[in-house]
Design a protein around this motif. Structure first.
Motif, PDB file in Angstrom:
ATOM      1  N   LEU A 282      72.364  46.916  28.864  1.00 59.00           N
ATOM      2  CA  LEU A 282      71.309  47.219  29.830  1.00 59.00           C
ATOM      3  C   LEU A 282      70.566  48.496  29.440  1.00 59.00           C
ATOM      4  O   LEU A 282      69.331  48.541  29.456  1.00 59.00           O
ATOM      5  CB  LEU A 282      71.904  47.369  31.229  1.00 59.00           C
ATOM      6  N   ALA A 283      71.323  49.532  29.105  1.00 59.31           N
ATOM      7  CA  ALA A 283      70.705  50.806  28.720  1.00 59.31           C
ATOM      8  C   ALA A 283      69.889  50.650  27.445  1.00 59.31           C
ATOM      9  O   ALA A 283      68.795  51.226  27.317  1.00 59.31           O
ATOM     10  CB  ALA A 283      71.788  51.863  28.542  1.00 59.31           C
ATOM     11  N   LEU A 284      70.400  49.883  26.496  1.00 58.54           N
ATOM     12  CA  LEU A 284      69.694  49.676  25.241  1.00 58.54           C
ATOM     13  C   LEU A 284      68.332  49.032  25.464  1.00 58.54           C
ATOM     14  O   LEU A 284      67.293  49.550  25.016  1.00 58.54           O
ATOM     15  CB  LEU A 284      70.555  48.801  24.316  1.00 58.54           C
ATOM     16  N   VAL A 285      68.306  47.917  26.174  1.00 62.64           N
ATOM     17  CA  VAL A 285      67.064  47.178  26.361  1.00 62.64           C
ATOM     18  C   VAL A 285      66.089  47.964  27.238  1.00 62.64           C
ATOM     19  O   VAL A 285      64.884  48.027  26.960  1.00 62.64           O
ATOM     20  CB  VAL A 285      67.359  45.794  26.968  1.00 62.64           C
ATOM     21  N   ARG A 286      66.599  48.598  28.278  1.00 64.27           N
ATOM     22  CA  ARG A 286      65.726  49.350  29.187  1.00 64.27           C
ATOM     23  C   ARG A 286      65.015  50.494  28.464  1.00 64.27           C
ATOM     24  O   ARG A 286      63.801  50.695  28.634  1.00 64.27           O
ATOM     25  CB  ARG A 286      66.567  49.917  30.331  1.00 64.27           C
ATOM     26  N   SER A 287      65.736  51.230  27.644  1.00 63.28           N
ATOM     27  CA  SER A 287      65.145  52.390  26.983  1.00 63.28           C
ATOM     28  C   SER A 287      64.230  51.998  25.830  1.00 63.28           C
ATOM     29  O   SER A 287      63.400  52.813  25.408  1.00 63.28           O
ATOM     30  CB  SER A 287      66.256  53.317  26.467  1.00 63.28           C
ATOM     31  N   ARG A 288      64.355  50.784  25.291  1.00 62.97           N
ATOM     32  CA  ARG A 288      63.471  50.374  24.196  1.00 62.97           C
ATOM     33  C   ARG A 288      62.131  49.861  24.708  1.00 62.97           C
ATOM     34  O   ARG A 288      61.112  50.044  24.046  1.00 62.97           O
ATOM     35  CB  ARG A 288      64.140  49.291  23.338  1.00 62.97           C
ATOM     36  N   TYR A 289      62.131  49.247  25.877  1.00 64.46           N
ATOM     37  CA  TYR A 289      60.861  48.797  26.445  1.00 64.46           C
ATOM     38  C   TYR A 289      60.120  49.922  27.156  1.00 64.46           C
ATOM     39  O   TYR A 289      58.894  49.934  27.194  1.00 64.46           O
ATOM     40  CB  TYR A 289      61.098  47.632  27.420  1.00 64.46           C
ATOM     41  N   ASP A 290      60.848  50.865  27.733  1.00 64.64           N
ATOM     42  CA  ASP A 290      60.233  51.979  28.447  1.00 64.64           C
ATOM     43  C   ASP A 290      60.765  53.278  27.856  1.00 64.64           C
ATOM     44  O   ASP A 290      61.897  53.695  28.142  1.00 64.64           O
ATOM     45  CB  ASP A 290      60.553  51.899  29.943  1.00 64.64           C
ATOM     46  N   LEU A 291      59.968  53.936  27.020  1.00 63.38           N
ATOM     47  CA  LEU A 291      60.432  55.145  26.348  1.00 63.38           C
ATOM     48  C   LEU A 291      60.743  56.261  27.340  1.00 63.38           C
ATOM     49  O   LEU A 291      61.646  57.067  27.105  1.00 63.38           O
ATOM     50  CB  LEU A 291      59.371  55.620  25.351  1.00 63.38           C
ATOM     51  N   ALA A 292      60.010  56.294  28.441  1.00 60.05           N
ATOM     52  CA  ALA A 292      60.191  57.381  29.401  1.00 60.05           C
ATOM     53  C   ALA A 292      61.539  57.308  30.113  1.00 60.05           C
ATOM     54  O   ALA A 292      61.969  58.292  30.724  1.00 60.05           O
ATOM     55  CB  ALA A 292      59.059  57.356  30.435  1.00 60.05           C
ATOM     56  N   SER A 293      62.210  56.167  30.052  1.00 64.44           N
ATOM     57  CA  SER A 293      63.472  56.005  30.765  1.00 64.44           C
ATOM     58  C   SER A 293      64.681  56.438  29.949  1.00 64.44           C
ATOM     59  O   SER A 293      65.798  56.367  30.447  1.00 64.44           O
ATOM     60  CB  SER A 293      63.648  54.542  31.188  1.00 64.44           C
ATOM     61  N   GLN A 294      64.491  56.895  28.721  1.00 60.25           N
ATOM     62  CA  GLN A 294      65.634  57.183  27.857  1.00 60.25           C
ATOM     63  C   GLN A 294      66.536  58.264  28.440  1.00 60.25           C
ATOM     64  O   GLN A 294      67.763  58.100  28.484  1.00 60.25           O
ATOM     65  CB  GLN A 294      65.162  57.598  26.463  1.00 60.25           C
ATOM     66  N   ARG A 295      65.957  59.355  28.916  1.00 64.38           N
ATOM     67  CA  ARG A 295      66.774  60.432  29.475  1.00 64.38           C
ATOM     68  C   ARG A 295      67.494  59.977  30.732  1.00 64.38           C
ATOM     69  O   ARG A 295      68.667  60.297  30.941  1.00 64.38           O
ATOM     70  CB  ARG A 295      65.905  61.653  29.764  1.00 64.38           C
ATOM     71  N   ASP A 296      66.811  59.218  31.587  1.00 62.74           N
ATOM     72  CA  ASP A 296      67.448  58.736  32.813  1.00 62.74           C
ATOM     73  C   ASP A 296      68.597  57.791  32.489  1.00 62.74           C
ATOM     74  O   ASP A 296      69.654  57.831  33.133  1.00 62.74           O
ATOM     75  CB  ASP A 296      66.416  58.019  33.688  1.00 62.74           C
ATOM     76  N   VAL A 297      68.398  56.936  31.485  1.00 65.32           N
ATOM     77  CA  VAL A 297      69.434  55.977  31.113  1.00 65.32           C
ATOM     78  C   VAL A 297      70.660  56.695  30.564  1.00 65.32           C
ATOM     79  O   VAL A 297      71.800  56.375  30.913  1.00 65.32           O
ATOM     80  CB  VAL A 297      68.864  54.980  30.078  1.00 65.32           C
TER      81      VAL A 297
END
Length: 491
Positions: A282-297
């Protein structure tokens, strides 16, 4: 001193026909000529025969002429399909709170019908399993601890390469593995993982000096701000017959039984791996489609499952363009391998392409291995050898020299396959992602330079950027299994 070990002898399968054409195109050309001649003999009309000849040329010439590895008909169909999809609005995707399905951000395109579940092996290892229902494929993703080559003897490196080849051959014997995707990804280092790990290790009762040292170590880690993530995705066909093929828990049990041997084989190849759990995927896919979510993930860690599900890790918006892919506040470009490195190469051939670079902070290289079963491999290597001999007998001049090399390569492939080696088709996808205001022309020049240094010929994935982006993630999407153009008009 031992001579350095080299690798190569790969050949693109091609049936030998007349004048360098494939056998199928040659037969089609002969059939069209015979049809025109027969119609002239029956009708005795020059005008009608000329019309038939022009029609035959329209059919034959786009098949005989290729550009960038594709026939004229293939390029025309690709353009037509892309234009039709744009007219239907299929290239634009909108999700989120005010979409037609409020609260959902499903993955778009070929991943729309995928499902993510989590199971446990008999040994207690939990693993995530992705199911793509359109092709009925099941995928397990393994996180790999990539080792460097520093202070490693060449003999050990050769042993690791040999072990990786044995791993691929072992997966192909049963015919149950569709593909293996090895991904080496460079991402921006946020240092959050180091900070959280240090916070977990430091106790409240620790001396102040020890706390200070640990805090400085966490702050100084991360190098140049780019870290390397490695993973291997193994995609299975539905295993068994009848009810078992349709029972997802049964598929998970069968795959779980095979995981232990897979992990052992990878460890022998110098690639210690562990199955990724659902929260990690989940973290992998979420952070690759939305770069801004990397820190939150990265901050959420395992707690991401409390706020995210597989139906909410997709982009809020995306636009699939002809030569690039826009997703949320980022733009990605994907290139595919056009040709394998020519001649013999060493194990370091892809080093320049894989090496982290500060000017290309988000780069993903996915090597896709499509495995032939042992039964199919025998007939295929024999067929390639016969085609190579036929080409050598029909071609002259410079072409005959390359034909002789092809005969030697296919002959070696037959011998190696008889000794137990596997037969594998392989390709490479290179994806670069940056913010909308990023210098993509400069990044494109850098990628082509890195590919050239690796003796790899690449071309941009025109017309299917969104699909290529999803395939390069390494979560089980195998592009040839979703082709929309008939093999009869392809190269």
């Amino acid at each position: 001193m031992n001579a350095p070990r080299v690798y190569g002898r790969w050949e693109r399968p091609r049936s030998a026909g007349f004048f360098g054409l494939t056998w199928g195109v040659s037969l089609l050309g002969l059939g069209l000529i015979v049809a025109v001649m027969a119609s002239f003999m029956l009708i005795q009309s020059i005008q009608i025969s000329a019309t038939l000849l022009a029609g035959a040329a329209v059919i034959f010439v786009p098949l005989a002429i290729t550009r960038d590895g594709r026939t004229g008909w293939e390029l025309l169909l690709l353009r037509t399909q892309f234009a039709m999809a744009r007219a239907r609005g299929e290239l634009t995707y909108r999700s989120g709170r005010f979409s037609r399905m409020p609260g959902l951000a499903k993955l778009p395109g070929l991943l729309a019908d995928s499902r993510l579940t989590e199971y446990e092996t008999a040994g207690g290892k939990r693993f995530a399993m992705l199911h793509i229902r359109r092709t009925d494929h099941y995928t397990v993703v393994l996180r790999v601890l990539a080792r460097g080559k520093e202070l490693v003897d060449q003999h050990q490196i050769d042993t690791w390469v040999e072990g990786y080849g044995q791993f691929l051959a072992a997966q192909s014997r049963g015919g149950e593995v569709v593909a293996i995707t090895a991904v080496l990804e460079n991402t921006v280092e946020t240092r959050l993982k180091h900070t959280l790990e240090v916070a977990r290790l430091v106790r409240d009762t620790a001396p102040a000096f020890a706390k200070q040292v640990m805090g400085e170590a966490a702050a100084d880690s991360g190098g140049v701000g780019v870290r390397i993530d490695a993973r291997i995705a193994i995609t299975f066909r539905a295993i068994g017959k009848g009810r078992i093929r349709r029972d997802q828990p049964e598929q998970a049990r069968e795959i779980g039984q095979r995981l232990q041997s897979v992990l052992s084989q990878l460890a022998h190849a110098g690639l210690p791996a562990t199955p990724m759990q659902a929260w990690e995927v989940l973290a992998l896919v979420r952070s690759r489609y939305d770069l801004a979510s990397q820190r939150d993930v990265e901050t959420a860690g395992r707690a991401i499952t409390e706020s995210q599900s597989w139906d909410s890790v997709g982009p809020i918006a995306h636009a699939d363009r002809w030569d690039h892919y826009v997703h949320d506040a980022a733009r990605s470009i994907t290139w595919e391998m056009d040709g394998a490195p020519r001649g013999a190469v060493m194990e370091t051939v892809l080093e320049e392409l894989l090496r982290p670079r500060p000017d290309v902070p988000r780069k993903r290289v996915a090597i896709v291995y499509r495995l032939h079963s042992a039964a199919d491999a025998t007939s295929l290597v024999d067929s390639d050898f016969r085609d190579a001999i036929a080409a050598e007998q029909t071609e002259r001049g410079i072409a005959s020299a390359s034909a002789r090399i092809r005969v030697a390569n296919t002959s070696a492939a037959r011998e190696e396959q008889a000794r137990g080696a596997g037969l594998t088709r392989f390709g490479v996808l290179v994806t670069v992602t940056d913010h909308l205001d990023g210098d993509l022309p400069g990044i494109e020049a850098s990628v082509k330079g890195m590919a050239a240094a690796s003796r790899l010929s690449v071309r941009r994935c025109y017309g299917y950027q969104a699909a290529a982006f999803a395939a390069s993630l390494g979560i089980g999407l195998v592009l040839p299994e979703h082709t929309s153009i008939s093999k009869g008009v392809s190269a």
